[in-house]
Design a protein around this motif. Structure first.
Motif, PDB file in Angstrom:
ATOM      1  N   PHE A 101       0.852  -1.184   0.000  1.00  0.00           N
ATOM      2  CA  PHE A 101       0.000   0.000   0.000  1.00  0.00           C
ATOM      3  C   PHE A 101       0.887   1.233   0.000  1.00  0.00           C
ATOM      4  N   GLN A 122      -2.290   0.211  -4.361  1.00  0.00           N
ATOM      5  CA  GLN A 122      -2.330  -0.890  -3.418  1.00  0.00           C
ATOM      6  C   GLN A 122      -2.444  -2.211  -4.149  1.00  0.00           C
ATOM      7  N   TYR A 128      -7.789  -2.163   2.668  1.00  0.00           N
ATOM      8  CA  TYR A 128      -7.773  -0.731   2.982  1.00  0.00           C
ATOM      9  C   TYR A 128      -8.710  -0.461   4.140  1.00  0.00           C
TER      10      TYR A 128
END
Length: 149
Positions: A101, A122, A128
């Protein structure tokens, strides 16, 4: 003395397996992997991870076939451990890229983070979780020692 006839299709499969496990195939796959890594870092497009994943997985298959077909790797413990460690490093690198990420964030002093990031890149395995995160930039001060700028 009796000899068994080999079915022609089995002979082709064995020949393909020997070719796939050969040193020439390993060298060709390493060259392809090197080129793929160069392209990976120069070009940005969705799914580019497969540029390096596919040659890497083919190299793992190449090693597995070589291990099955050649006695030199089975009979040489240190060489086998070295190659297994290389496979572990490749798999760890893949896992790192899949879960990577990277993003940027700019907050003025006193501004609240609203969960929005810029330049987000990412991997497909990254979960996330910053959308619900909130914090305030209260600013900071750097106190340099005398003579340091």
């Amino acid at each position: 003395m009796k000899t068994a006839k080999i079915h022609p299709e089995h002979g082709r499969v064995a020949a393909f397996a020997r070719l796939a496990a050969s040193n020439a195939a390993t060298l060709a796959l390493l060259v392809v992997l090197g080129f793929a890594v160069l392209v990976y870092y120069r070009v940005d497009f969705p799914g580019r991870l497969w540029l390096i994943a596919l040659p890497g997985l083919l190299l793992i298959a190449n090693f597995s076939l070589a291990l099955a077909l050649r006695g030199i790797l089975r009979n040489n413990g240190p060489l086998l451990v070295f190659h297994l460690a290389l496979i572990a490093l490749v798999l760890l690198a893949f896992a790192g890229r899949l879960s990577a990420f990277k993003a940027t964030l700019e907050l003025a002093r006193g501004e609240t983070f609203d969960g929005q990031l810029q330049n987000v890149r990412q991997g497909p395995w990254h979960g996330y979780g910053l959308a619900q995160t909130r914090f305030v930039n209260l600013g900071f001060r750097i106190r340099y020692q005398p003579g340091i700028k």
